[in-house]
Design a protein around this motif. Structure first.
Motif, mmCIF file in Angstrom:
data_model
loop_
_atom_site.group_PDB
_atom_site.id
_atom_site.type_symbol
_atom_site.label_atom_id
_atom_site.label_comp_id
_atom_site.label_asym_id
_atom_site.label_seq_id
_atom_site.Cartn_x
_atom_site.Cartn_y
_atom_site.Cartn_z
ATOM 1 N N ALA A 52 0.750 -1.299 -0.170
ATOM 2 C CA ALA A 52 0.109 0.024 -0.081
ATOM 3 C C ALA A 52 0.744 1.421 0.022
ATOM 4 O O ALA A 52 0.608 2.225 -0.753
ATOM 5 C CB ALA A 52 -0.989 0.029 1.341
ATOM 6 N N PHE A 53 2.015 1.263 0.803
ATOM 7 C CA PHE A 53 2.828 2.439 0.670
ATOM 8 C C PHE A 53 3.638 2.647 -0.601
ATOM 9 O O PHE A 53 3.879 3.871 -1.054
ATOM 10 C CB PHE A 53 3.941 2.070 1.933
ATOM 11 C CG PHE A 53 4.847 3.352 2.003
ATOM 12 C CD1 PHE A 53 4.668 4.343 2.976
ATOM 13 C CD2 PHE A 53 6.200 3.416 1.348
ATOM 14 C CE1 PHE A 53 5.407 5.324 3.037
ATOM 15 C CE2 PHE A 53 6.929 4.289 1.436
ATOM 16 C CZ PHE A 53 6.709 5.377 2.387
ATOM 17 N N GLN A 54 3.895 1.401 -1.102
ATOM 18 C CA GLN A 54 4.653 1.590 -2.612
ATOM 19 C C GLN A 54 3.688 2.185 -3.374
ATOM 20 O O GLN A 54 3.995 3.187 -4.123
ATOM 21 C CB GLN A 54 4.862 -0.058 -3.132
ATOM 22 C CG GLN A 54 5.639 0.124 -4.165
ATOM 23 C CD GLN A 54 6.178 -1.124 -4.801
ATOM 24 O OE1 GLN A 54 5.841 -2.213 -4.124
ATOM 25 N NE2 GLN A 54 6.842 -1.262 -5.889
ATOM 26 N N MET A 55 2.345 1.939 -3.455
ATOM 27 C CA MET A 55 1.470 2.350 -4.595
ATOM 28 C C MET A 55 1.047 3.918 -4.175
ATOM 29 O O MET A 55 1.040 4.463 -5.189
ATOM 30 C CB MET A 55 0.151 1.550 -4.185
ATOM 31 C CG MET A 55 -0.014 0.129 -4.453
ATOM 32 S SD MET A 55 0.650 -0.042 -6.347
ATOM 33 C CE MET A 55 -0.371 0.562 -7.351
ATOM 34 N N ILE A 56 0.913 4.259 -2.847
ATOM 35 C CA ILE A 56 0.748 5.565 -2.502
ATOM 36 C C ILE A 56 2.086 6.418 -2.709
ATOM 37 O O ILE A 56 1.694 7.534 -3.510
ATOM 38 C CB ILE A 56 0.518 5.804 -0.797
ATOM 39 C CG1 ILE A 56 -0.705 5.061 -0.495
ATOM 40 C CG2 ILE A 56 0.621 7.172 -0.532
ATOM 41 C CD1 ILE A 56 -1.012 4.811 1.008
ATOM 42 N N TYR A 57 3.275 5.927 -2.646
ATOM 43 C CA TYR A 57 4.412 6.585 -3.082
ATOM 44 C C TYR A 57 4.345 6.978 -4.572
ATOM 45 O O TYR A 57 4.640 7.873 -4.926
ATOM 46 C CB TYR A 57 5.587 5.838 -2.631
ATOM 47 C CG TYR A 57 6.921 6.542 -2.787
ATOM 48 C CD1 TYR A 57 7.238 7.309 -1.669
ATOM 49 C CD2 TYR A 57 7.679 6.488 -3.685
ATOM 50 C CE1 TYR A 57 8.587 8.116 -1.630
ATOM 51 C CE2 TYR A 57 9.046 7.268 -3.963
ATOM 52 C CZ TYR A 57 9.261 7.852 -2.658
ATOM 53 O OH TYR A 57 10.438 8.509 -2.789
ATOM 54 N N LEU A 58 4.306 5.780 -5.263
ATOM 55 C CA LEU A 58 4.198 5.882 -6.835
ATOM 56 C C LEU A 58 3.053 6.897 -7.323
ATOM 57 O O LEU A 58 3.291 7.755 -8.291
ATOM 58 C CB LEU A 58 4.012 4.615 -7.514
ATOM 59 C CG LEU A 58 5.276 3.602 -7.304
ATOM 60 C CD1 LEU A 58 4.897 2.392 -7.901
ATOM 61 C CD2 LEU A 58 6.725 4.361 -7.988
ATOM 62 N N ALA A 59 1.811 6.847 -6.666
ATOM 63 C CA ALA A 59 0.915 7.805 -7.227
ATOM 64 C C ALA A 59 1.151 9.213 -6.813
ATOM 65 O O ALA A 59 0.781 10.217 -7.559
ATOM 66 C CB ALA A 59 -0.539 7.268 -6.479
ATOM 67 N N THR A 60 1.836 9.679 -5.572
ATOM 68 C CA THR A 60 2.200 10.809 -5.365
ATOM 69 C C THR A 60 3.107 11.438 -6.080
ATOM 70 O O THR A 60 3.031 12.504 -6.805
ATOM 71 C CB THR A 60 2.437 10.807 -3.840
ATOM 72 O OG1 THR A 60 1.739 10.202 -2.992
ATOM 73 C CG2 THR A 60 2.980 12.224 -3.247
ATOM 74 N N ALA A 61 4.234 10.628 -6.432
ATOM 75 C CA ALA A 61 5.162 10.771 -7.392
ATOM 76 C C ALA A 61 4.471 11.055 -8.949
ATOM 77 O O ALA A 61 4.970 12.243 -9.573
ATOM 78 C CB ALA A 61 6.323 9.943 -7.606
ATOM 79 N N ALA A 62 3.688 10.412 -9.444
ATOM 80 C CA ALA A 62 3.194 10.522 -10.512
ATOM 81 C C ALA A 62 2.260 11.760 -10.659
ATOM 82 O O ALA A 62 2.218 12.700 -11.570
ATOM 83 C CB ALA A 62 2.163 9.313 -10.824
ATOM 84 N N VAL A 63 1.562 12.055 -9.482
ATOM 85 C CA VAL A 63 0.910 13.228 -9.343
ATOM 86 C C VAL A 63 1.596 14.520 -9.516
ATOM 87 O O VAL A 63 1.331 15.582 -10.255
ATOM 88 C CB VAL A 63 -0.230 13.345 -8.065
ATOM 89 C CG1 VAL A 63 -0.610 14.736 -8.212
ATOM 90 C CG2 VAL A 63 -1.456 12.193 -8.511
ATOM 91 N N GLY A 64 2.741 14.457 -8.735
ATOM 92 C CA GLY A 64 3.675 15.651 -8.676
ATOM 93 C C GLY A 64 4.246 15.816 -10.067
ATOM 94 O O GLY A 64 4.481 17.080 -10.544
ATOM 95 N N ALA A 65 4.807 14.951 -10.697
ATOM 96 C CA ALA A 65 5.250 14.959 -12.254
ATOM 97 C C ALA A 65 4.335 15.388 -13.219
ATOM 98 O O ALA A 65 4.429 16.323 -13.917
ATOM 99 C CB ALA A 65 5.771 13.532 -12.575
ATOM 100 N N PHE A 66 2.953 14.888 -13.153
ATOM 101 C CA PHE A 66 2.015 15.546 -13.865
ATOM 102 C C PHE A 66 1.865 17.073 -13.617
ATOM 103 O O PHE A 66 1.633 17.812 -14.440
ATOM 104 C CB PHE A 66 0.654 14.569 -13.817
ATOM 105 C CG PHE A 66 -0.450 15.329 -14.629
ATOM 106 C CD1 PHE A 66 -0.514 15.154 -15.874
ATOM 107 C CD2 PHE A 66 -1.440 15.909 -14.029
ATOM 108 C CE1 PHE A 66 -1.548 15.417 -16.761
ATOM 109 C CE2 PHE A 66 -2.523 16.617 -14.786
ATOM 110 C CZ PHE A 66 -2.576 16.144 -16.086
#
Length: 546
Positions: free
Chosen positions: A454-468
């Motif tokens: 769950a932490f991994q998915m949240i981390y990746l999602a946060t990074a993706a939102v920031g990149a977008f």
């Protein structure tokens, strides 16, 4: 509507009242009580059937829970303000021979913070029990409060003309990120430079305390949130006591690094401030070209060793310094950490043209330890290295160092467990009849694995939102992806337009605002931010239902 309690299922009609079932917005624990309230009746300092509050009045369990929560918020906030006040007062004392205005302001603001923090510390004791959610919310609120004091200090001293610049520099400081809006910090007064380095040192201390509190959340064998909360009830006070031991280790390590810098021919003021930003893996420098300003091999070697040590788990380092050096090698995570640094350094050496092996080795080790510890110091511009080496350093930044250290990033233990889980799943697909499970997974159990996923998915999602978000402001793909990853990992320098020599002052205000959110989210290890926003969302929904 059915509401499931632990060991009890009931049917109810109509809307639930606050504190009951789903409608109240509370997680439900044993006996139909919120878990936090259930903890008060069963944990330390229990209040079964009600009890006396601090005001001497008879209280119910619900009232006792809210009193305990407010006491936790006030106690933690008071201690954070006291520590920040001591650092600001020290800034005024150190800078009293330099610019008088900044020094007097630091003494005045710092003295007021010390007085308020001391009174609050004496009046409000840390509770013996606390829930996971309340501890994280209190930590997030305390972080925001001392950031506010830092913004006030920067504005009153005239270090910044704009509020948003002062806010970005304060967030970068307390999130231990090597992003600054100062093109040449050497033009600042000693008072501001000392406070600026001190914000990163305080941010590193806060990161250590949060990492101690996250250990039972991520690695407990508890299979549900209820029992994980009970771990917090039982262990919060013990872990708070453990933090003070690690805090003194943090202080001693800082002093040792300061002495080492001074022995390497760095000035006393620079030695102390650079030790603050090295041990905290913050990376703020007193000069525009970071440690390259000194052009000293000995200083660079001190920084390499200090950054490597700062990336080690605090508990392991504490045991090693007490004589149990073998515990370091017994740790799988430490062996992986050491291997990652060695392999990355070897790859950089092999993949580059070597004119002077000694110089190249030092530059490579400096870049690798700075990246994996997410410190952000630089002596060379690795943004002009081979593209493959740049990607390797970006992967090191994203991974980070060991759990329980001041570094940011995904951290090695989680990455190792993700690799173990992936290998297990591959073996299961290859041999469906065989249940492939490593000893590590058998030790941790499925609960910690699911939480780390769950932490991994949240981390990746946060990074993706920031990149977008960065891409929406007109940045190219490399700049957007690397900038988001580096900010979330609390590193700072990235690739593209955000390379090692770039300055945050070249970014627009919306871009700096987005990076500030990413930096603070990464420093708080994501969970406190999610819990704060989740709590606000749940309360907003409950208010709309009413």
């Amino acid at each position: 509507m059915g509401t499931r309690f632990r060991g009890l299922t009931t049917r109810r009609k109509g809307r639930s009242s606050p504190g009951e079932g789903e409608g109240g917005g509370f997680p439900v624990g044993g006996g139909g009580l919120p878990r936090e309230v259930a903890g008060l009746s069963s944990g330390g300092g229990g209040l079964q059937g009600g009890g006396k509050s601090l005001l001497g009045k008879k209280t119910t369990l619900f009232e006792a829970y809210f009193l305990r929560r407010e006491e936790l918020y006030r106690a933690l906030l008071a201690r954070c303000i006291l520590l920040a006040g001591l650092m600001m007062t020290a800034s005024g004392v150190v800078g009293s021979t330099d610019e008088k205005k900044a020094a007097y302001l630091a003494l005045a603001i710092g003295g007021g913070m010390c007085a308020a923090g001391l009174v609050g510390t004496l009046l409000h004791k840390l509770p013996t029990v606390a829930s996971r959610r309340d501890v994280f919310v209190a930590a997030g609120m305390s972080w925001l409060a001392i950031i506010g004091f830092s913004v006030l200090f920067y504005r009153l001293t005239g270090a910044f003309d704009n509020f948003d610049d002062a806010l970005f520099e304060s967030v970068a400081g307390f999130s231990t990120t090597s992003f600054s809006v100062f093109p040449d910090p050497s033009q600042l007064s000693s008072t501001v430079l000392f406070w600026r380095a001190g914000t990163q040192w305080l941010g590193g201390a806060g990161a250590l305390s949060l990492s101690l509190l996250l250990i039972p959340l991520l690695y407990s064998k508890a299979e549900d949130d209820a029992s994980t909360d009970e771990v917090f009830f039982a262990n919060f006070w013990r872990r708070t006591s453990e933090f003070f031991s690690f805090f003194w280790l943090y202080v001693l390590l800082t002093l040792a690094v300061a002495v080492a810098y001074w022995a390497a021919d760095m000035g006393a003021f620079d030695a102390l401030t650079y030790s603050f930003t090295t041990v905290s893996t913050g990376g703020f420098a007193n000069h525009g070209n970071s440690l390259a300003h000194f052009n000293s091999q000995s200083i660079e070697w001190v920084a390499i060793v200090a950054m490597f040590l700062a990336g080690i788990n605090g508990a392991l380092l504490f045991k090693a310094l007490r004589g149990s050096v073998g515990s370091l090698w017994q740790s799988v995570e430490f062996r992986v950490y050491l291997g990652v640094v060695a392999v990355a350094a070897a790859a950089c050496l092999i993949w580059s043209d070597v004119a002077d092996f000694g110089t190249r080795l030092r530059e490579v080790l400096f870049a690798v330890t700075s990246a994996v510890s997410t410190t952000g110091f630089r002596v060379v511009d690795w943004g002009v290295w081979n593209t493959g080496l740049q990607m390797l350093l970006l992967l090191l930044i994203a991974t980070g160092a060991m759990v329980g250290s001041t570094s940011g990033g995904f951290q090695i233990l989680r990455a190792t467990e993700a690799a173990h889980y992936l290998s297990r799943e591959i073996l299961n697909y290859a041999r469906p009849s065989a249940k492939a499970a490593t000893r590590r997974h058998d030790f941790l159990g499925e609960g910690p694995l699911s939480r780390m996923q769950a932490f991994q998915m949240i981390y990746l999602a946060t990074a993706a939102v920031g990149a977008f978000g960065l891409a929406c402001f007109g940045n190219d793909v490399v700049t957007s992806l690397s900038g988001s990853i580096s900010s979330l990992a609390t590193m700072g320098p990235a690739l593209g337009d955000l390379g090692p020599l770039s300055q945050a002052s070249t970014l627009s205000r919306p871009e700096r605002g987005l990076l500030a959110v990413l930096m603070l989210t990464g420093r708080l290890f994501i969970y406190p931010v999610l819990i704060i926003f989740g709590t606000l969302f749940i309360k907003a929904r409950w208010l709309r239902k009413r």
